[in-house]
Design an enzyme around this catalytic site. Structure first.
Site, mmCIF file in Angstrom:
data_model
loop_
_atom_site.group_PDB
_atom_site.id
_atom_site.type_symbol
_atom_site.label_atom_id
_atom_site.label_comp_id
_atom_site.label_asym_id
_atom_site.label_seq_id
_atom_site.Cartn_x
_atom_site.Cartn_y
_atom_site.Cartn_z
ATOM 1 N N ASN A 172 0.781 -1.091 0.102
ATOM 2 C CA ASN A 172 0.080 0.151 0.068
ATOM 3 C C ASN A 172 0.490 1.180 0.415
ATOM 4 O OD1 ASN A 172 0.373 -1.710 2.840
ATOM 5 N ND2 ASN A 172 0.113 0.953 3.576
ATOM 6 N N GLN A 200 -5.026 -3.976 -2.846
ATOM 7 C CA GLN A 200 -3.911 -3.266 -3.620
ATOM 8 C C GLN A 200 -3.853 -3.197 -4.239
ATOM 9 O OE1 GLN A 200 -4.073 0.272 -3.287
ATOM 10 N NE2 GLN A 200 -3.654 0.323 -0.583
ATOM 11 N N ALA A 221 -14.101 -2.840 -1.949
ATOM 12 C CA ALA A 221 -13.967 -1.858 -3.153
ATOM 13 C C ALA A 221 -13.652 -0.991 -2.995
ATOM 14 C CB ALA A 221 -15.953 -1.903 -2.543
ATOM 15 N N CYS A 347 5.695 12.982 11.238
ATOM 16 C CA CYS A 347 4.745 14.239 11.789
ATOM 17 C C CYS A 347 3.423 13.985 11.047
ATOM 18 C CB CYS A 347 5.536 14.840 11.043
ATOM 19 S SG CYS A 347 6.821 15.445 11.888
#
Lengths: 423, 143
Positions: A172, A200, A221, A347
């Site tokens: 991903n 993916q 989906a 961050c």
């Protein structure tokens, strides 16, 4: 109503070439916008055809059941399975949990060893960690610099207690495609079940559960232009017949593997999304890869010290993950605030740790902080790609002027030799 | 994450960006943080030897928007203050001024450290009695 929605979306798309519509969405690994054709297919199942697919005694139920079975067929066709091998779930996290915990419990007498990889999604890693607390043994395979697992490592890791190998098809973050066909072959030869998180990859690159020796596969989906909150698990029915324990008990839906009233509109959407993907995948893949390469070339043609994370060869067509040395990812995102992308910077994460996927590739923490993930999707245009590339380059240039690290590097200081106060 | 208007302003129009000659007797340089942690600040001050007033300040920062804003604000605040006055600047004042959320407090700590490190460097160069006072390693609080 459905026509209106379709028209509105198409109008937005036609504006793109000259007057680009902002903000631009280029974070298609997080989620994809709905395809209007998918929404159109779903709409009747909210109001008019609202029946419960489990109602066996009246036409409302029959209509819903028919729609569910058609969707099952559409999903099965996309991955070379049969309709009965598709189990509906609430999404990929549930599918991953069901596959791994379901196999672990069902095959406990055969063994207690599971193999996965360090770059898996948390839905897999955290499921494995929970099983470790319950007496299972888990091997986390490292990945090579390009993000791929070493098949020799896998072969060595399998022992007589191994019951499951779970390795994702496409990552991903870096979009890297694992050699799932070879993994499947090794598993089959060793008599070990193979689950892959196909979230993916399904609908983006060809996957065939039979040719690829996949025993279980998670699907969702909302990464393929369908709705959120619905997914599926492929569970092989023969050669071998895979059995799993349920993790949600109740009315015995989905042949006892996943109880709960079916989300009929969502399932219809997932089915339609799969049917569209099957039809358009080849063409769309080539288009996305061309856009992705255009983005990469435009950025790398202008900026120095830009590094691609993960294999370019084994990669999803729409993915680009780049580190911009000397620039921190969140500040870069802030500078391109009319473009939606993601960063591996600490961050931007809840844990304040930089991306564990990039760290697993051996990317230094400094470059992990500097990474940006671009996820190009079905609705992105060439004009958008050019705009995004230019905005990224401008912002990186500006932030480098602000960066003490860039200044030091230009002075010839090796940043690795500096004794940093914060270390 | 939503940024305050002041953070956005400092990010878009950072004050006092740049570098001064770190070998100059009048210049103190503070370099704090580490690339691996995602934050590095360089803050420099130029001090009038007679009055001990900080006449100029410059910064460069590798870090998130809040880190850039904290260091930009720090340069604004130290300018015109004496060295001793500048040492009184607290990270909590930076947090308040920029409305930093809890997760970004370490950015303000790093800015305070940068001010102290720059002053420490200047004092060391100029043989001040306090030069050997330790620089608080507050940046470690960010990890």
């Amino acid at each position: 109503m459905s026509t209106d929605i379709k028209t509105a979306t198409l109008e937005q798309r036609t504006q793109a070439p000259d007057g680009i519509k902002l903000p631009i969405y280029m974070d298609n690994h997080a989620t994809t916008p709905m395809d209007p054709r998918v929404l159109e297919a779903m709409l009747p199942y909210f109001m008019e055809k609202f029946g419960n697919a489990a109602s066996r005694n009246h036409p409302f139920g029959w209509t819903a059941e028919e729609a569910v079975e058609q969707a099952r067929e559409q999903i099965a066709k996309l991955i070379g399975a049969t309709a009965k091998e598709i189990i509906f779930t609430s999404g990929a996290t549930e599918s991953d949990n069901l596959a791994i915990k379901g196999v672990a419990e069902m095959y406990r007498e055969k063994g207690n060893h599971i193999i996965t990889a360090v770059t898996e999604h948390k839905a897999v890693l955290d499921t494995c960690k929970r099983l470790e607390k319950n007496g299972y043994r888990v091997t986390y395979l490292p990945v090579q610099k390009d993000g791929l697992v070493d098949l020799e490592d896998l072969k060595r890791a399998i022992d007589d207690k191994t019951i499951l190998v779970t390795i994702m098809a496409a990552n991903n973050e870096i979009g890297v495609l694992q050699p799932w066909r070879e993994i499947g072959k090794i598993c089959r030869e060793r008599g070990v079940l193979f689950h892959t998180d196909g979230v993916q990859a399904v609908g983006k690159v060809p996957i065939d559960v039979n040719k690829d020796n996949i025993d279980l596969m998670s699907i969702t989906a909302h990464k393929i232009y369908g709705p959120k909150g619905v997914g599926a698990l492929y569970v092989r029915r023969k050669n071998p017949r895979v059995q799993i324990s349920a993790i949600i008990d109740g009315g015995g839906h989905e042949r006892g593997m996943r109880s709960g009233t079916l989300n009929v509109p969502g399932i219809v959407g997932l089915g339609k999304a799969c049917a569209l993907a099957k039809e358009e995948m080849a063409q769309e893949g080539a288009h996305l890869a061309a856009l992705r390469d255009r983005l990469r070339d435009r950025i790398m043609g202008r900026l120095d010290e830009v590094y691609i994370n993960g294999s370019m060869e084994h990669r999803l067509p729409g993915n680009l993950n780049i580190s911009f040395a000397y620039v921190e990812g969140e500040s870069l995102l802030m500078g391109i605030n009319d473009v939606a992308v993601s960063s591996g910077s600490a961050c931007t994460s809840a844990t304040l740790e930089p991306s564990y996927v990039l760290k697993a590739l051996g990317t230094g923490d400094d470059l992990a902080h500097s990474s940006i993930r671009f996820g190009i999707g079905r609705f992105n245009t060439e004009a958008e790609v050019d705009y995004v590339a230019d905005r990224v380059c401008e912002t990186v240039e500006r932030l480098r002027e602000l960066s003490p690290l860039y200044e030091m590097a230009k002075e010839g200081i090796n940043l690795k030799d500096v004794k940093w106060a914060g270390e | 994450m939503a940024y305050s208007d002041k953070v956005l302003d400092h990010y878009s129009n950072p004050r006092n960006v740049g570098s001064m000659d770190k070998n100059s007797q009048e210049v103190g340089t503070g370099l704090v943080g580490a690339p691996e942690c995602g934050d590095v600040m360089k803050l420099q001050i130029k001090v009038n030897p007679q009055t001990q007033v900080i006449e100029d300040a410059k910064f460069k920062t590798f870090g998130c928007g809040s880190a850039i804003a904290s260091s930009s604000l720090a340069t604004e605040w130290v300018k015109g203050k004496t060295v001793e006055e500048a040492l009184q600047i607290k990270n909590t004042e930076i947090v308040k001024e920029l409305s930093l959320p809890p997760v970004k407090i370490h950015c303000s700590v790093l800015a305070e450290d940068a001010i102290r490190a720059a002053i420490h460097d200047w004092k060391k160069k100029n043989g001040s009695a306090n030069a050997n006072a330790p620089v608080p390693a507050g940046s470690q609080a960010s990890h």
